[in-house]
Design a protein around this motif. Structure first.
Motif, mmCIF file in Angstrom:
data_model
loop_
_atom_site.group_PDB
_atom_site.id
_atom_site.type_symbol
_atom_site.label_atom_id
_atom_site.label_comp_id
_atom_site.label_asym_id
_atom_site.label_seq_id
_atom_site.Cartn_x
_atom_site.Cartn_y
_atom_site.Cartn_z
ATOM 1 N N GLU A 1 0.838 -1.196 0.000
ATOM 2 C CA GLU A 1 0.000 0.000 0.000
ATOM 3 C C GLU A 1 0.877 1.250 0.000
ATOM 4 O O GLU A 1 0.600 2.228 -0.709
ATOM 5 C CB GLU A 1 -0.935 0.012 1.207
ATOM 6 C CG GLU A 1 -2.131 -0.906 1.096
ATOM 7 C CD GLU A 1 -1.826 -2.302 1.611
ATOM 8 O OE1 GLU A 1 -0.634 -2.630 1.806
ATOM 9 O OE2 GLU A 1 -2.782 -3.068 1.822
ATOM 10 N N ALA A 2 1.951 1.214 0.796
ATOM 11 C CA ALA A 2 2.881 2.348 0.814
ATOM 12 C C ALA A 2 3.547 2.514 -0.548
ATOM 13 O O ALA A 2 3.715 3.637 -1.045
ATOM 14 C CB ALA A 2 3.924 2.150 1.903
ATOM 15 N N ALA A 3 3.948 1.400 -1.169
ATOM 16 C CA ALA A 3 4.593 1.463 -2.479
ATOM 17 C C ALA A 3 3.670 2.096 -3.519
ATOM 18 O O ALA A 3 4.134 2.805 -4.421
ATOM 19 C CB ALA A 3 5.012 0.063 -2.931
ATOM 20 N N THR A 4 2.374 1.855 -3.385
ATOM 21 C CA THR A 4 1.407 2.448 -4.307
ATOM 22 C C THR A 4 1.415 3.966 -4.204
ATOM 23 O O THR A 4 1.358 4.678 -5.211
ATOM 24 C CB THR A 4 -0.006 1.906 -4.010
ATOM 25 O OG1 THR A 4 -0.023 0.492 -4.214
ATOM 26 C CG2 THR A 4 -1.039 2.548 -4.923
ATOM 27 N N VAL A 5 1.502 4.485 -2.979
ATOM 28 C CA VAL A 5 1.551 5.939 -2.790
ATOM 29 C C VAL A 5 2.839 6.501 -3.381
ATOM 30 O O VAL A 5 2.819 7.507 -4.105
ATOM 31 C CB VAL A 5 1.456 6.293 -1.291
ATOM 32 C CG1 VAL A 5 1.451 7.814 -1.121
ATOM 33 C CG2 VAL A 5 0.206 5.687 -0.665
#
Length: 287
Positions: free
Chosen positions: A203-207
């Motif tokens: 999820e962090a990588a998506t941001v």
């Protein structure tokens, strides 16, 4: 020069406040910046350019008037002062806006509003607290996103994040066709940090992906604060790499995530191409 010297003597008469076990005085503030920046920050402070300053526990937030209005956040630790400002300055030392705010803290520490809030948190009912949070989140989309990233089970898609970042670029080009100031991306980095703290690395990588793709794709609209955007792009790339490495991925999944970088590297604007290739090499070397 004499005016500055006199103002500093006035500041020294009230400086030396102790917060969280740290003495904030002239020598402490001077260690944050160069002498020239200290003098400019001192001038900003003496000219009354701090439009608003508030404190909650060890975090001070302020708005400083310069060529624009800049948001400053200062976190006062036991032995450190961590600060960030939305101005374009991206050097290793703090900017004049941060210096002005810390000088104001030293001269007249703002009242700690947590002293009023904490007792209320102990007495307010759970239903009333939920109703309050619901009302605030309904009106504040940035807080809503942070709330979801801290407590939710799934984040937005990369396209959703990209649309929000694109809107920031659009708002900053309403009067001119190019961006002439530093866009504040801190809300997105904070969301990514919340996910990382919960070990929700994808999820962090998506941001992070949304950030580096949008900054790169809008390179043609950036006409100032180049260091700011290069730094934001690099921070997003570094965060993406760290999160992909921290996640438990099968080889085909890993190839998908590295493929995102490869695709962006092919389309990257010349100033950013090297950053993308370094990120690819970093991922491959550390896999």
């Amino acid at each position: 020069m004499q005016v500055i010297h006199t103002a500093m003597e006035q500041n020294n008469s009230v400086a030396g406040v102790l917060i969280n076990g740290m003495n904030i005085d002239e020598s402490t503030i001077r260690r944050l910046c160069t002498d020239a920046v200290f003098e400019r920050g001192q001038r900003y402070h003496n000219e009354g350019r701090i439009q608003r300053i508030e404190r909650f526990n060890d975090i001070v937030t302020a708005v400083v008037r310069g060529s624009s209005h800049y948001d400053v956040v200062v976190e006062l630790g036991a032995n450190t002062i961590d600060a960030r400002c939305t101005c374009p300055c991206d050097g290793p030392e703090e900017c004049k806006h941060v210096v002005a705010v810390v000088l104001d803290i030293a001269a007249d520490p703002p009242r700690d509003e947590s002293e009023q809030v904490e007792p209320l948190l102990q007495t307010v009912s759970a239903d009333d607290l939920r109703a309050f949070v619901r009302d605030v989140l309904a009106e504040q989309p940035d807080l809503r996103e942070q709330f979801v990233s801290r407590f939710g089970s799934a984040g937005k898609s990369v396209d959703d994040y990209r649309a929000e970042i694109e809107q920031l670029f659009d708002r900053h080009t309403q009067e001119y066709p190019v961006v002439t100031d530093a866009i504040d991306f801190s809300q997105f980095f904070e969301v990514a940090t919340h996910y990382r703290e919960r070990e929700r690395y994808l999820e962090a990588a998506t941001v992070y992906r949304a950030l580096f793709e949008e900054i790169d794709d809008n390179e043609h609209r950036i006409d100032a604060a180049y260091d700011h955007y290069a730094s934001a792009l690099q921070s997003a790339l570094d965060g993406y790499v760290e999160c992909v490495l921290a996640a438990t991925l099968e080889q085909d999944e890993f190839e998908t995530y590295i493929g995102v970088l490869e695709e962006q590297a092919r389309a990257a604007h010349p100033p950013n191409s090297e950053q993308f290739h370094r990120a690819i090499d970093d991922l491959e070397d550390r896999r």
